[in-house]
Design a protein around this motif. Structure first.
Motif, mmCIF file in Angstrom:
data_model
loop_
_atom_site.group_PDB
_atom_site.id
_atom_site.type_symbol
_atom_site.label_atom_id
_atom_site.label_comp_id
_atom_site.label_asym_id
_atom_site.label_seq_id
_atom_site.Cartn_x
_atom_site.Cartn_y
_atom_site.Cartn_z
ATOM 1 N N TYR A 57 -34.546 -14.628 -55.006
ATOM 2 C CA TYR A 57 -34.524 -14.104 -53.645
ATOM 3 C C TYR A 57 -33.153 -14.356 -53.028
ATOM 4 O O TYR A 57 -32.899 -15.381 -52.429
ATOM 5 C CB TYR A 57 -35.621 -14.758 -52.795
ATOM 6 C CG TYR A 57 -37.004 -14.355 -53.236
ATOM 7 C CD1 TYR A 57 -37.515 -13.112 -52.906
ATOM 8 C CD2 TYR A 57 -37.788 -15.205 -54.002
ATOM 9 C CE1 TYR A 57 -38.775 -12.724 -53.306
ATOM 10 C CE2 TYR A 57 -39.051 -14.838 -54.407
ATOM 11 C CZ TYR A 57 -39.546 -13.600 -54.060
ATOM 12 O OH TYR A 57 -40.796 -13.227 -54.466
ATOM 13 N N PRO A 60 -30.160 -10.684 -48.062
ATOM 14 C CA PRO A 60 -29.614 -9.324 -48.029
ATOM 15 C C PRO A 60 -28.148 -9.348 -47.621
ATOM 16 O O PRO A 60 -27.710 -10.224 -46.877
ATOM 17 C CB PRO A 60 -30.465 -8.611 -46.977
ATOM 18 C CG PRO A 60 -31.040 -9.693 -46.145
ATOM 19 C CD PRO A 60 -31.151 -10.908 -47.021
ATOM 20 N N ARG A 61 -27.407 -8.393 -48.133
ATOM 21 C CA ARG A 61 -25.998 -8.285 -47.768
ATOM 22 C C ARG A 61 -25.921 -7.663 -46.379
ATOM 23 O O ARG A 61 -26.567 -6.654 -46.107
ATOM 24 C CB ARG A 61 -25.258 -7.410 -48.769
ATOM 25 C CG ARG A 61 -23.803 -7.261 -48.418
ATOM 26 C CD ARG A 61 -23.022 -6.578 -49.532
ATOM 27 N NE ARG A 61 -21.656 -6.411 -49.100
ATOM 28 C CZ ARG A 61 -21.137 -5.248 -48.742
ATOM 29 N NH1 ARG A 61 -21.845 -4.154 -48.821
ATOM 30 N NH2 ARG A 61 -19.886 -5.173 -48.341
ATOM 31 N N ARG A 95 -37.986 1.391 -42.605
ATOM 32 C CA ARG A 95 -37.997 1.419 -44.073
ATOM 33 C C ARG A 95 -37.632 2.813 -44.597
ATOM 34 O O ARG A 95 -37.993 3.823 -43.989
ATOM 35 C CB ARG A 95 -39.386 1.047 -44.585
ATOM 36 C CG ARG A 95 -39.808 -0.356 -44.250
ATOM 37 C CD ARG A 95 -41.266 -0.590 -44.681
ATOM 38 N NE ARG A 95 -41.678 -1.936 -44.377
ATOM 39 C CZ ARG A 95 -42.381 -2.293 -43.297
ATOM 40 N NH1 ARG A 95 -42.745 -1.370 -42.417
ATOM 41 N NH2 ARG A 95 -42.728 -3.543 -43.091
ATOM 42 N N ARG A 156 -32.375 5.086 -52.837
ATOM 43 C CA ARG A 156 -31.178 4.264 -52.743
ATOM 44 C C ARG A 156 -29.972 4.929 -53.393
ATOM 45 O O ARG A 156 -28.848 4.735 -52.984
ATOM 46 C CB ARG A 156 -31.428 2.907 -53.406
ATOM 47 C CG ARG A 156 -32.471 2.111 -52.670
ATOM 48 C CD ARG A 156 -32.719 0.808 -53.390
ATOM 49 N NE ARG A 156 -33.877 0.138 -52.846
ATOM 50 C CZ ARG A 156 -33.839 -0.716 -51.843
ATOM 51 N NH1 ARG A 156 -32.704 -1.002 -51.281
ATOM 52 N NH2 ARG A 156 -34.948 -1.274 -51.409
#
Length: 159
Positions: A57, A60-61, A95, A156
């Motif tokens: 885990y 996130p960037r 999302r 993505r």
């Protein structure tokens, strides 16, 4: 009943999938095999002997403002159909799958809100998402009167 843990290990080893996908697939198979054990079709669940899939885990960037501006500018030039979904994902936390199911009628520009209906939501609950001013500015550059907000599905790797 001849399916063994070794067969499953070899099968998973031959697949190129993310660790999270593999974990999900092991869970699905395990549920099926647990059913087969309850029915008396198998003596044991072979998934019980599989090594647990470890997930890393990583945080996130977070894009810098300059990175976000560059990403949005390139998207606007190369793939303008993805601008609304990208804006909602970057600034509003919507999302990708939800963006792909939204319609322009869900955007209330006057109140700066997005209506995520239960049929659109991952968790099947309606919610209102605030739109920050910078997101409103970007959305106005690609605004439509009606129709899908973004191509479905929002993926993505597209452009």
């Amino acid at each position: 009943s001849s399916l063994t843990v070794h067969v499953l290990q070899a099968w998973f080893a031959g697949r190129t999938e993310a660790a999270s996908t593999q974990r999900s697939n092991v869970g699905r198979l395990s549920s099926f095999f647990a059913f087969a054990v309850r029915q008396g079709w198998l003596p044991v669940n072979p998934c019980d002997s599989l090594e647990r899939v470890r997930l890393d885990y990583a945080p996130p960037r977070v894009l810098s403002p300059d990175d976000a501006r560059l990403l949005l500018s390139r998207c606007q030039r190369r793939c303008p159909q993805f601008m609304p979904g990208l804006v909602l994902g970057l600034f509003c936390g919507v999302r990708p799958e939800e963006c792909g199911r939204l319609d322009w009628s869900a955007i209330d520009f006057e109140r700066s809100l997005i209506r995520i209906d239960a049929r659109v939501s991952k968790v099947r609950r309606m919610r209102w998402v605030p739109i920050p001013l910078n997101a409103l500015d970007w959305l106005r550059t690609c605004r439509r009167d009606a129709g899908p907000l973004a191509p479905c599905p929002m993926t993505r790797k597209r452009c």
